[in-house]
Design an enzyme around this catalytic site. Structure first.
Site, PDB file in Angstrom:
ATOM      1  N   CYS A 268       1.395   2.563  -6.504  1.00  0.00           N
ATOM      2  CA  CYS A 268       2.063   1.295  -6.192  1.00  0.00           C
ATOM      3  C   CYS A 268       2.842   0.825  -7.406  1.00  0.00           C
ATOM      4  O   CYS A 268       2.263   0.218  -8.309  1.00  0.00           O
ATOM      5  CB  CYS A 268       1.049   0.227  -5.806  1.00  0.00           C
ATOM      6  SG  CYS A 268       0.211   0.579  -4.267  1.00  0.00           S
TER       7      CYS A 268
ATOM      8  N   CYS B  32      -4.023   1.841  -3.896  1.00  0.00           N
ATOM      9  CA  CYS B  32      -3.118   2.965  -4.109  1.00  0.00           C
ATOM     10  C   CYS B  32      -2.812   3.181  -5.590  1.00  0.00           C
ATOM     11  O   CYS B  32      -1.969   4.009  -5.928  1.00  0.00           O
ATOM     12  CB  CYS B  32      -1.837   2.808  -3.298  1.00  0.00           C
ATOM     13  SG  CYS B  32      -1.032   1.241  -3.523  1.00  0.00           S
TER      14      CYS B  32
ATOM     15  N   CYS C 265       0.876  -1.178   0.000  1.00  0.00           N
ATOM     16  CA  CYS C 265       0.000   0.000   0.000  1.00  0.00           C
ATOM     17  C   CYS C 265       0.912   1.227   0.000  1.00  0.00           C
ATOM     18  O   CYS C 265       2.090   1.108  -0.372  1.00  0.00           O
ATOM     19  CB  CYS C 265      -1.005  -0.024   1.149  1.00  0.00           C
ATOM     20  SG  CYS C 265      -0.287   0.030   2.787  1.00  0.00           S
TER      21      CYS C 265
END
Ligand SMILES: Cc1cc2nc3c(=O)[nH]c(=O)nc-3n(C[C@H](O)[C@H](O)[C@H](O)COP(=O)(O)O)c2cc1C
Length: 320
Positions: free
Chosen positions: A279, A275, A200
């Site tokens: 990410c 995210c 995350c």
């Protein structure tokens, strides 16, 4: 897979160090990540029996032990290596063991479950100068209860009598080969695990909870790591609180970068959480996106809901 070797002799290049190095070389040869700590070179104050760990779950003494708690909790396999000093472990090793009372208190007084304890292993390496029948009885009992406190299954020992002068263990007909072979036997099952990296943004809540639940439910089959694309300094205290409500102990964990999380090997699967573009996924590695919203800054009820959602997702993931 991570092997932590605790070397308890003050004679750093002595027999115990040589035996432990042979063990760690065997583990590395198969692809494990290893770390050797020369305990006698570290600053570890003996336990003061202040009772703080029993009340609060933490040891207030600020020394190298704080880093060792983190390493003990990160290890898949812990090796306690010590020469015999007066039928026991060395004083330096005993100081480390006594300070693991903080982990004992978290387990038995605070009733918290370290997610690694279902699969972590412990092994004893020891040697001494004489040939007495009971030479290793004391250290074996200490090892058994140390491993229990740190959440590791005690897998047994390799012990050698009549080893005295510096480096004498090299003359032993089988010791170094035994240590390498034992390392390979203990490490091999861990290396068969599928590796999943949860990512995350800050590695403070969602990916921490997902990796802990995966370790808790399937750590024997899956090696779970977690990371953040922008790792924060500390994990989120509200997340720690809601995991403790489920009995799961998140103490001594800290956010990691993706680079740090994959240092011991690339994952087979990446699961990123909410995210999106933030990410960065590793090329060539399969990935999944779990649309779990970010609980940072939200009330505790939201953190609980997200914890339960992640637990449900992990349970479905590990039962397929
Ligand atoms: C303070 C001290 C106490 C010792 N006590 C014992 C003992 O009770 N029994 C024994 O067999 N050897 C004993 N030894 C010998 C060591 O176990 C032996 O020399 C060993 O090989 C040292 O390993 P190292 O090179 O890793 O330090 C003792 C050595 C020292 C320095």
């Amino acid at each position: 897979m991570f092997v932590l070797g605790l070397q308890g002799s003050p004679r750093i290049k002595g027999n115990t160090g040589i035996l432990l190095s042979a063990f760690l070389a065997g583990a590395e040869g198969l692809g494990a990540c290893t770390k050797r700590l020369d305990v006698a070179r570290m600053s570890i104050t003996p336990c003061q029996e202040c009772g703080a760990c029993e009340k609060m779950g933490f040891c207030p003494i600020d020394d190298d032990m704080q880093q060792i708690y983190f390493l003990l909790r990160s290890a898949d396999l812990v090796i306690m290596a010590t020469p015999i000093f007066f039928y026991g472990a060395t004083a330096q090793m005993k100081a480390l063991i006594d300070r693991s009372q903080a982990l004992w208190a978290r387990k038995y007084i605070h009733r918290l479950s370290d997610p690694g304890r279902n699969y972590r292993s412990g092994f004893l390496l020891s040697l001494g100068a004489t040939k007495g029948k009971n030479l290793f009885d004391g250290v074996s009992l200490t090892a058994r209860y140390f491993f229990d406190a740190v959440g590791a299954h005690f897998e047994g020992s390799l012990t050698y009598r009549q080893v005295e002068g510096p480096g004498e263990i090299r003359q032993h007909p089988t010791a170094l080969a035994d240590a390498k072979e034992k390392a390979r036997a203990l490490v091999a099952p861990f290396l068969k695990r599928k590796k999943i990296l949860f990512v995350c943004i800050g590695n403070t809540c969602r990916s921490q909870m997902a990796s802990a639940f995966t370790q808790y439910y399937a750590g024997d089959r899956i090696e779970a790591e977690s990371a953040g694309s922008y790792p924060a300094r500390e994990i989120n205290p509200l997340m720690v609180e809601v995991m403790e409500e489920k009995g799961i102990d998140m103490a001594f964990r800290r956010p990691k970068s993706i680079e740090e999380a994959i240092r011991c090997g690339k994952p087979d699967l990446i699961i990123s959480m909410g995210c999106g573009e933030a990410c960065p996924l590793l090329p060539g590695i399969p990935d999944q996106e779990w649309p779990v919203s970010d609980p940072i800054g939200r009330p505790i009820e939201t953190m609980r809901r997200i914890r339960d959602e992640i637990e449900g997702r992990v349970r479905r993931l590990v039962t397929v």
